[in-house]
Design an enzyme around this catalytic site. Sequence first.
Site, PDB file in Angstrom:
ATOM      1  N   GLU A   9       0.711  -1.354  -0.368  1.00  0.00           N
ATOM      2  CA  GLU A   9       0.070  -0.133  -0.091  1.00  0.00           C
ATOM      3  C   GLU A   9       1.209   1.373  -0.187  1.00  0.00           C
ATOM      4  OE1 GLU A   9      -3.172  -0.088  -0.137  1.00  0.00           O
ATOM      5  OE2 GLU A   9      -3.842  -2.234   0.127  1.00  0.00           O
ATOM      6  N   CYS A  30      -2.296   9.858   2.216  1.00  0.00           N
ATOM      7  CA  CYS A  30      -1.444   8.796   0.797  1.00  0.00           C
ATOM      8  C   CYS A  30      -3.315   9.608   0.478  1.00  0.00           C
ATOM      9  CB  CYS A  30      -1.900   7.188   1.195  1.00  0.00           C
ATOM     10  SG  CYS A  30      -3.120   6.453   1.810  1.00  0.00           S
TER      11      CYS A  30
HETATM   12  P1  NAD Z   1       8.136   5.243   4.938  1.00  0.00           P
HETATM   13  O1  NAD Z   1       7.938   4.176   3.714  1.00  0.00           O
HETATM   14  O2  NAD Z   1       9.194   6.122   5.030  1.00  0.00           O
HETATM   15  O3  NAD Z   1       8.134   4.112   6.235  1.00  0.00           O
HETATM   16  C1  NAD Z   1       6.798   3.265   6.133  1.00  0.00           C
HETATM   17  C2  NAD Z   1       7.764   2.324   7.235  1.00  0.00           C
HETATM   18  O4  NAD Z   1       8.562   0.905   6.006  1.00  0.00           O
HETATM   19  C3  NAD Z   1       8.397   2.397   8.862  1.00  0.00           C
HETATM   20  O5  NAD Z   1       7.218   1.039   9.582  1.00  0.00           O
HETATM   21  C4  NAD Z   1       9.290   2.775   8.198  1.00  0.00           C
HETATM   22  O6  NAD Z   1      10.860   1.977   9.546  1.00  0.00           O
HETATM   23  C5  NAD Z   1       9.139   1.305   7.607  1.00  0.00           C
HETATM   24  N1  NAD Z   1      10.811   0.692   6.310  1.00  0.00           N
HETATM   25  C6  NAD Z   1      11.463   1.937   5.878  1.00  0.00           C
HETATM   26  N2  NAD Z   1      12.479   1.683   5.409  1.00  0.00           N
HETATM   27  C7  NAD Z   1      12.468   0.874   5.287  1.00  0.00           C
HETATM   28  C8  NAD Z   1      13.613  -0.245   4.079  1.00  0.00           C
HETATM   29  N3  NAD Z   1      14.447  -0.534   3.886  1.00  0.00           N
HETATM   30  N4  NAD Z   1      12.987  -1.706   4.433  1.00  0.00           N
HETATM   31  C9  NAD Z   1      11.936  -1.855   4.659  1.00  0.00           C
HETATM   32  N5  NAD Z   1      11.279  -1.187   5.736  1.00  0.00           N
HETATM   33  C10 NAD Z   1      11.186  -0.175   5.853  1.00  0.00           C
HETATM   34  O7  NAD Z   1       6.385   5.899   4.652  1.00  0.00           O
HETATM   35  P2  NAD Z   1       6.445   6.416   5.947  1.00  0.00           P
HETATM   36  O8  NAD Z   1       7.205   7.576   6.398  1.00  0.00           O
HETATM   37  O9  NAD Z   1       6.384   6.327   7.541  1.00  0.00           O
HETATM   38  O10 NAD Z   1       4.572   6.618   6.038  1.00  0.00           O
HETATM   39  C11 NAD Z   1       4.465   7.267   4.620  1.00  0.00           C
HETATM   40  C12 NAD Z   1       4.210   6.870   3.271  1.00  0.00           C
HETATM   41  O11 NAD Z   1       3.353   6.360   3.183  1.00  0.00           O
HETATM   42  C13 NAD Z   1       3.621   7.954   2.187  1.00  0.00           C
HETATM   43  O12 NAD Z   1       4.059   8.076   1.058  1.00  0.00           O
HETATM   44  C14 NAD Z   1       2.023   7.229   2.155  1.00  0.00           C
HETATM   45  O13 NAD Z   1       1.825   8.249   1.330  1.00  0.00           O
HETATM   46  C15 NAD Z   1       2.158   6.324   2.617  1.00  0.00           C
HETATM   47  N6  NAD Z   1       0.792   6.210   2.487  1.00  0.00           N
HETATM   48  C16 NAD Z   1       0.126   4.851   2.336  1.00  0.00           C
HETATM   49  C17 NAD Z   1      -1.175   4.720   2.153  1.00  0.00           C
HETATM   50  C18 NAD Z   1      -1.500   3.801   1.719  1.00  0.00           C
HETATM   51  O14 NAD Z   1      -1.979   2.457   1.718  1.00  0.00           O
HETATM   52  N7  NAD Z   1      -1.418   3.451   0.176  1.00  0.00           N
HETATM   53  C19 NAD Z   1      -1.710   4.937   3.443  1.00  0.00           C
HETATM   54  C20 NAD Z   1      -0.355   5.660   4.271  1.00  0.00           C
HETATM   55  C21 NAD Z   1       0.806   5.643   3.837  1.00  0.00           C
END
Ligand code: NAD
Length: 489
Positions: free
Chosen positions: A220, A254
């Site tokens: 997602e 998002c």
């Molecule tokens: P992010 O991708 O930075 O982090 C999300 C999660 O992934 C966190 O728990 C983080 O610790 C982990 N993570 C970071 N790097 C990683 C790696 N290399 N390997 C594995 N895990 C890793 O996102 P964020 O800043 O927490 O959230 C914002 C983003 O999420 C925005 O792009 C938003 O659009 C998206 N989002 C999407 C939805 C959806 O349902 N499509 C919902 C909410 C947020």
Amino acid sequence: MKNKTETTKAKELKSIFSAAETAFTGFSKTSISKRIQLLTNLQKVIAARQSEIAARIHAAVGKNETEALLTEVLPTLAFIKDYRRNLPKYLKKDKVAIPFAFFGIKAQTELRPAGVALIISPWNFPFYLAMAPLITAVSAGNTAILKPSEASPDIGTLCAELFAKAGFPKNTVQIAYGKGDVANSLIYMKPSRIFFTGSTAVGRLIGKAAGELIIPCLLELGGKSPMLVFADCNPERAANAAVFGAFCNSGQVCVAASRIYVADKIYDDFVANVLEKTLALPKEDLGKIVQPQHTAYLESLIADALQKGAKQLCGRLDGKSFSPVILADTKENMQIMQAETFGPVMAIARFSGKDKDALALANNSDYGLSASVFTKKPTRAARIAASINAGNININDVIQSVGIPELPFGGIKQSGIGRYHGKRGLEFFSDEVSIASSCQLFPSAMTWLPYGSSLKRHLENIIGGLYGSGSKLALIKSSLALFLRNFRE
Ligand code: NAD
């Protein structure tokens, strides 16, 4: 409250994972009625602690408590209610029709618990976006490990507390704290499912690892959702929707309405109305920009837009606090119309008012998470919705479809892979097994060896009669002959 620098050590991760595997052997056997009982308990625990949950979300990410109840607690409870009510229906064994050549076989599919589910969640809806996949995973009979965002670890702790309080067996839901490296270590322990919500950049890395390990993963990801405002809309509703769509949770959504296209005919009035409503927003409704380093990125989007001819009508960002920014007269060549904004910056562009121009603009994006259309004409709404490349479309509304538990949710293009909510979520967290069971009374089967001299002719009659323009009488005679082959010694 959990320290944001807390990291679960490698050794501890191993024991969390093996505890989840051990817990799975017992929990996967719990009956559906027992799971419903546990979900009912969970619902009661959450309802009883709703104010505490909202306060902890506020403390973790600065979200207004009313908004926390509205966008995190309420949808979580609705999610639980759906599974409480519909779990037997969703997990029911499905009988399927069988073709003639397999006469005597009964065929069905069933959903079985898959194992240990790894859930990696973001900080923007730290409660709902952890609870929804956790609830789905355990409803399907799995155990789960949640890796909450390092920006909101306390909400991970809270989730585990709630499941434990509801009586879920020990280690059904566990938490691993830390950044991406912690999530990665868990991925290489080979969970049965990976459910990731977060940015497209990180989603790509997770998809790559999951592909290497052949682990089903659901992604997602980010969005750049268009809102199309036609001249025949209810203008007041559209303006209010734009303000909510762009500034709810400080735009850190998002499915935020992050590019708003308004028909030329009503553009000036719409912009004036949205500006007035934005200036009147109470400061306490807005929350905060959670990642301080994100402010510099937002400033760069604004600078690029202004340099290319956009007008800034209001707002400012200064790291610690902000007031919502409106950019008018934005154009497709500006970064603000292409890159994910994820902050309190609304971008409004003018378009001709024609359907085909609206669609071309809406679809001019690498993302495809969500979109919304404002028009009073249902035929226009349906026509536009049918041609927008997005996984979730709201008509005369914004954002809200994501909170409907039975409506599948997910993105297309760079916004993700897979769907969850309702039955679709259970399917992701289950192994779907097909079972074909034959009548053991027949000594043979009509399709088995030896074929004999007449089978070819009978098959030709059957294929012609069933699928072509062959004789129906020949079809019936050959079908009978084939059926008798079941009785061959
Ligand atoms: P992010 O991708 O930075 O982090 C999300 C999660 O992934 C966190 O728990 C983080 O610790 C982990 N993570 C970071 N790097 C990683 C790696 N290399 N390997 C594995 N895990 C890793 O996102 P964020 O800043 O927490 O959230 C914002 C983003 O999420 C925005 O792009 C938003 O659009 C998206 N989002 C999407 C939805 C959806 O349902 N499509 C919902 C909410 C947020």
